[in-house]
Write a protein that holds these residues in place. Structure first.
Motif, PDB file in Angstrom:
ATOM      1  N   ASP A   7      16.460   2.783  10.795  1.00 58.76           N
ATOM      2  CA  ASP A   7      15.180   2.432  11.403  1.00 58.76           C
ATOM      3  C   ASP A   7      14.071   3.397  10.994  1.00 58.76           C
ATOM      4  N   LEU A   8      14.416   4.659  10.802  1.00 58.91           N
ATOM      5  CA  LEU A   8      13.412   5.612  10.316  1.00 58.91           C
ATOM      6  C   LEU A   8      12.916   5.217   8.929  1.00 58.91           C
ATOM      7  N   GLU A   9      13.815   4.771   8.081  1.00 57.57           N
ATOM      8  CA  GLU A   9      13.403   4.312   6.748  1.00 57.57           C
ATOM      9  C   GLU A   9      12.566   3.040   6.853  1.00 57.57           C
ATOM     10  N   SER A  10      12.893   2.187   7.806  1.00 58.06           N
ATOM     11  CA  SER A  10      12.113   0.977   8.009  1.00 58.06           C
ATOM     12  C   SER A  10      10.710   1.322   8.496  1.00 58.06           C
ATOM     13  N   VAL A  11      10.606   2.336   9.352  1.00 55.89           N
ATOM     14  CA  VAL A  11       9.292   2.809   9.798  1.00 55.89           C
ATOM     15  C   VAL A  11       8.490   3.315   8.607  1.00 55.89           C
ATOM     16  N   ARG A  12       9.152   4.058   7.736  1.00 59.26           N
ATOM     17  CA  ARG A  12       8.460   4.610   6.571  1.00 59.26           C
ATOM     18  C   ARG A  12       7.886   3.476   5.705  1.00 59.26           C
ATOM     19  N   GLY A  13       8.696   2.460   5.456  1.00 60.29           N
ATOM     20  CA  GLY A  13       8.231   1.343   4.644  1.00 60.29           C
ATOM     21  C   GLY A  13       7.103   0.579   5.312  1.00 60.29           C
ATOM     22  N   ALA A  14       7.219   0.337   6.612  1.00 60.22           N
ATOM     23  CA  ALA A  14       6.174  -0.385   7.340  1.00 60.22           C
ATOM     24  C   ALA A  14       4.870   0.403   7.356  1.00 60.22           C
ATOM     25  N   THR A  15       4.982   1.724   7.472  1.00 64.35           N
ATOM     26  CA  THR A  15       3.789   2.569   7.477  1.00 64.35           C
ATOM     27  C   THR A  15       3.091   2.527   6.122  1.00 64.35           C
ATOM     28  N   GLU A  16       3.861   2.550   5.049  1.00 58.57           N
ATOM     29  CA  GLU A  16       3.259   2.470   3.715  1.00 58.57           C
ATOM     30  C   GLU A  16       2.552   1.142   3.509  1.00 58.57           C
ATOM     31  N   ARG A  17       3.149   0.058   3.996  1.00 59.62           N
ATOM     32  CA  ARG A  17       2.486  -1.249   3.890  1.00 59.62           C
ATOM     33  C   ARG A  17       1.175  -1.249   4.668  1.00 59.62           C
ATOM     34  N   LEU A  18       1.207  -0.661   5.842  1.00 59.47           N
ATOM     35  CA  LEU A  18       0.009  -0.592   6.674  1.00 59.47           C
ATOM     36  C   LEU A  18      -1.070   0.250   6.007  1.00 59.47           C
ATOM     37  N   LEU A  19      -0.709   1.411   5.495  1.00 61.49           N
ATOM     38  CA  LEU A  19      -1.694   2.287   4.851  1.00 61.49           C
ATOM     39  C   LEU A  19      -2.310   1.615   3.623  1.00 61.49           C
ATOM     40  N   THR A  20      -1.481   0.933   2.837  1.00 62.40           N
ATOM     41  CA  THR A  20      -1.991   0.248   1.651  1.00 62.40           C
ATOM     42  C   THR A  20      -2.964  -0.854   2.038  1.00 62.40           C
ATOM     43  N   ALA A  21      -2.619  -1.621   3.060  1.00 64.05           N
ATOM     44  CA  ALA A  21      -3.498  -2.709   3.494  1.00 64.05           C
ATOM     45  C   ALA A  21      -4.782  -2.179   4.117  1.00 64.05           C
ATOM     46  N   ALA A  22      -4.663  -1.155   4.964  1.00 62.59           N
ATOM     47  CA  ALA A  22      -5.835  -0.617   5.647  1.00 62.59           C
ATOM     48  C   ALA A  22      -6.804   0.021   4.664  1.00 62.59           C
ATOM     49  N   ALA A  23      -6.300   0.524   3.560  1.00 60.89           N
ATOM     50  CA  ALA A  23      -7.162   1.166   2.565  1.00 60.89           C
ATOM     51  C   ALA A  23      -8.110   0.183   1.893  1.00 60.89           C
ATOM     52  N   THR A  24      -7.864  -1.104   2.035  1.00 59.74           N
ATOM     53  CA  THR A  24      -8.761  -2.107   1.455  1.00 59.74           C
ATOM     54  C   THR A  24      -9.985  -2.340   2.328  1.00 59.74           C
ATOM     55  N   MET A  25      -9.991  -1.803   3.536  1.00 57.53           N
ATOM     56  CA  MET A  25     -11.148  -1.948   4.417  1.00 57.53           C
ATOM     57  C   MET A  25     -12.242  -0.965   4.009  1.00 57.53           C
ATOM     58  N   ASP A  26     -13.394  -1.087   4.663  1.00 57.17           N
ATOM     59  CA  ASP A  26     -14.450  -0.089   4.523  1.00 57.17           C
ATOM     60  C   ASP A  26     -14.824   0.392   5.924  1.00 57.17           C
ATOM     61  N   ASN A  27     -15.769   1.304   6.006  1.00 56.51           N
ATOM     62  CA  ASN A  27     -16.121   1.876   7.297  1.00 56.51           C
ATOM     63  C   ASN A  27     -16.641   0.825   8.273  1.00 56.51           C
ATOM     64  N   ALA A  28     -17.376  -0.153   7.753  1.00 53.73           N
ATOM     65  CA  ALA A  28     -17.896  -1.200   8.635  1.00 53.73           C
ATOM     66  C   ALA A  28     -16.757  -2.018   9.232  1.00 53.73           C
ATOM     67  N   ALA A  29     -15.737  -2.306   8.422  1.00 54.56           N
ATOM     68  CA  ALA A  29     -14.613  -3.104   8.914  1.00 54.56           C
ATOM     69  C   ALA A  29     -13.855  -2.384  10.022  1.00 54.56           C
ATOM     70  N   VAL A  30     -13.807  -1.062   9.950  1.00 50.47           N
ATOM     71  CA  VAL A  30     -13.098  -0.287  10.968  1.00 50.47           C
ATOM     72  C   VAL A  30     -13.763  -0.446  12.339  1.00 50.47           C
TER      73      VAL A  30
END
Length: 228
Positions: A7-30
């Motif tokens: 589950d820790l490895e699954s958390v790591r993978g899910a976090t990377e997916r989240l960080l990659t997706a969130a990085a496509t936003m800009d400050n206004a989107a936040v």
């Protein structure tokens, strides 16, 4: 049997997916609204960072949060931050959680979460996995319940069905997705209500992310579930 290392490895993978997706936003989107009432996307990101630190506290035998008021205040404080600060915080707090999870420990011990809830330490990584996956969906940036890993969806349905099992305000209910079945609600010899649908729609209803209108219900109206 719960495998905390998996589950820790699954958390790591899910976090990377989240960080990659969130990085496509800009400050206004936040600053724009998330799918959670009253919360911007910045609130969701801030909550995820502070939740990682809170679960470090749990694993190390400290109170999860000093108080409900401080939890809410920290989220409000951190929500307006620009995207780069949010992502750095999320990445660093996630690393702290992974570090705490890698430390030698008795994973069979009982730990205390919020509001006096207790659980096995071995389930803490899965709880974090749920936070990351569901709040990724809550951001409303293209990741949907249908995109969740199949293993996670099945386990989270089981977890939530167990959570509502025996609840006096939820009628006895059977759940089915065509291949698997669960039961929840008040104890009864026979379920009063049967609910069927796709795994994503069942999870969405149980987790308060969908209204259940896509589900097929027999034996009564779709039960109202208490807040998580």
């Amino acid at each position: 049997m719960i495998d905390h290392a998996h589950d820790l490895e699954s958390v790591r993978g899910a976090t990377e997916r989240l960080l990659t997706a969130a990085a496509t936003m800009d400050n206004a989107a936040v600053t724009q609204s998330s799918r959670l009432p009253g919360w911007s996307r910045g609130h969701v990101l801030a909550h995820l960072s502070r939740n990682a630190d809170a679960l470090v506290n749990v694993l190390r035998g400290r109170p999860m949060y000093p108080s409900a008021e401080s939890r809410d205040a920290d989220i409000e404080r951190d929500a307006p931050r620009p995207l780069d600060v949010q992502l750095t915080d999320l990445r660093e707090s996630a690393a702290r959680f992974q570090e705490a999870g890698a430390a030698p420990a008795d994973w069979s011990r009982t730990v205390e979460l919020r509001n006096g809830v207790t659980d096995s330490a071995s389930r803490v990584p899965f709880r974090r996995w749920a936070e990351v996956e569901l709040h990724h969906v809550d951001l409303g940036i293209g990741y949907e319940l249908e995109d969740l890993p199949e293993e996670f969806t099945e386990r989270e349905i089981t977890f939530l069905a167990d959570r509502f099992s025996g609840h006096p305000e939820v009628p006895a209910t059977s759940l089915a997705d065509g291949t698997r079945a669960w039961s929840t609600g008040r104890d009864a010899d026979l379920p009063e209500v049967t609910v069927a649908g796709t795994p994503a729609d069942l999870l969405g209803w149980l987790a308060g992310r969908r209204d259940g209108s896509a589900l097929t219900v027999h034996g009564g109206p779709l039960p109202s579930l208490p807040p998580l």
